[in-house]
Design an enzyme around this catalytic site. Structure first.
Site, PDB file in Angstrom:
ATOM      1  N   GLY A 157     -20.496   0.038 -24.759  1.00  0.00           N
ATOM      2  CA  GLY A 157     -20.973  -0.334 -26.084  1.00  0.00           C
ATOM      3  C   GLY A 157     -20.256   0.390 -27.212  1.00  0.00           C
ATOM      4  O   GLY A 157     -20.583   0.192 -28.374  1.00  0.00           O
ATOM      5  N   CYS A 158     -19.304   1.240 -26.867  1.00  0.00           N
ATOM      6  CA  CYS A 158     -18.525   1.939 -27.897  1.00  0.00           C
ATOM      7  C   CYS A 158     -17.181   1.245 -28.048  1.00  0.00           C
ATOM      8  O   CYS A 158     -16.566   0.849 -27.060  1.00  0.00           O
ATOM      9  CB  CYS A 158     -18.289   3.403 -27.506  1.00  0.00           C
ATOM     10  SG  CYS A 158     -19.724   4.430 -27.743  1.00  0.00           S
ATOM     11  N   GLN A 159     -16.727   1.138 -29.279  1.00  0.00           N
ATOM     12  CA  GLN A 159     -15.436   0.527 -29.561  1.00  0.00           C
ATOM     13  C   GLN A 159     -14.314   1.404 -29.004  1.00  0.00           C
ATOM     14  O   GLN A 159     -13.378   0.915 -28.399  1.00  0.00           O
ATOM     15  CB  GLN A 159     -15.302   0.366 -31.074  1.00  0.00           C
ATOM     16  CG  GLN A 159     -14.090  -0.392 -31.511  1.00  0.00           C
ATOM     17  CD  GLN A 159     -14.070  -0.548 -33.025  1.00  0.00           C
ATOM     18  OE1 GLN A 159     -14.859   0.053 -33.749  1.00  0.00           O
ATOM     19  NE2 GLN A 159     -13.146  -1.348 -33.503  1.00  0.00           N
ATOM     20  N   SER A 160     -14.436   2.700 -29.209  1.00  0.00           N
ATOM     21  CA  SER A 160     -13.437   3.616 -28.668  1.00  0.00           C
ATOM     22  C   SER A 160     -13.964   4.165 -27.345  1.00  0.00           C
ATOM     23  O   SER A 160     -15.119   3.960 -26.993  1.00  0.00           O
ATOM     24  CB  SER A 160     -13.155   4.744 -29.659  1.00  0.00           C
ATOM     25  OG  SER A 160     -14.322   5.167 -30.274  1.00  0.00           O
TER      26      SER A 160
END
Length: 140
Positions: free
Chosen positions: A50-53
């Site tokens: 769920g994190c972009q990075s």
């Protein structure tokens, strides 16, 4: 220190800055002081979904307290996880499970993040609490 005391300390630190550029710079500094995850734990299993990075978090139980280490490939995200690690590392799993995260709103973090980073923040909190639930189950 309790989780609440640490969170209050973080809120106080952020309130010293007048604008968000200074707060971002402070978060970047916090990221540089993050207890880094050992490379052997930089695995797919430890990536926060769920994190972009990329954000890796590892938890270990030491003397019935959870100790978190983490890393990220993005400097702002590294600062965000550093704040969470500071608030929750070295605490009992039960206390982490029951902890309020209103301090995030008090420092204005969510409203100053892009929607994808804000989602990532929620995912980070959720993951730290999941570790707490898992380790609390082992302790019971």
């Amino acid at each position: 220190m309790t989780i609440q005391e640490i969170q209050n300390e973080i809120v106080d630190e952020f309130s010293m800055f007048d604008d968000w550029m200074q707060r971002y710079e402070y978060m970047i500094e916090l990221g540089k002081s993050l207890p880094l995850i050992d490379d052997k734990y930089k695995t797919e299993d430890n990536i926060i979904k769920g994190c972009q990075s990329k954000v890796w978090v590892h938890a270990e139980l030491e003397d019935d307290k959870l100790v978190f280490t983490a890393d990220s490939d993005a400097i702002i995200t590294k600062g965000i996880i550093a704040i969470l690690v500071r608030a929750f590392s070295g605490q009992r799993p039960k206390d982490i499970m029951e902890a309020d995260t209103a301090f995030i709103d008090e420092i204005g973090l969510k409203e100053h993040l892009s929607p994808t980073r804000a989602n990532g923040l929620v995912s980070m909190i959720k993951q730290l609490k999941m570790y707490a639930i898992a380790y609390q189950t082992q302790l019971n």
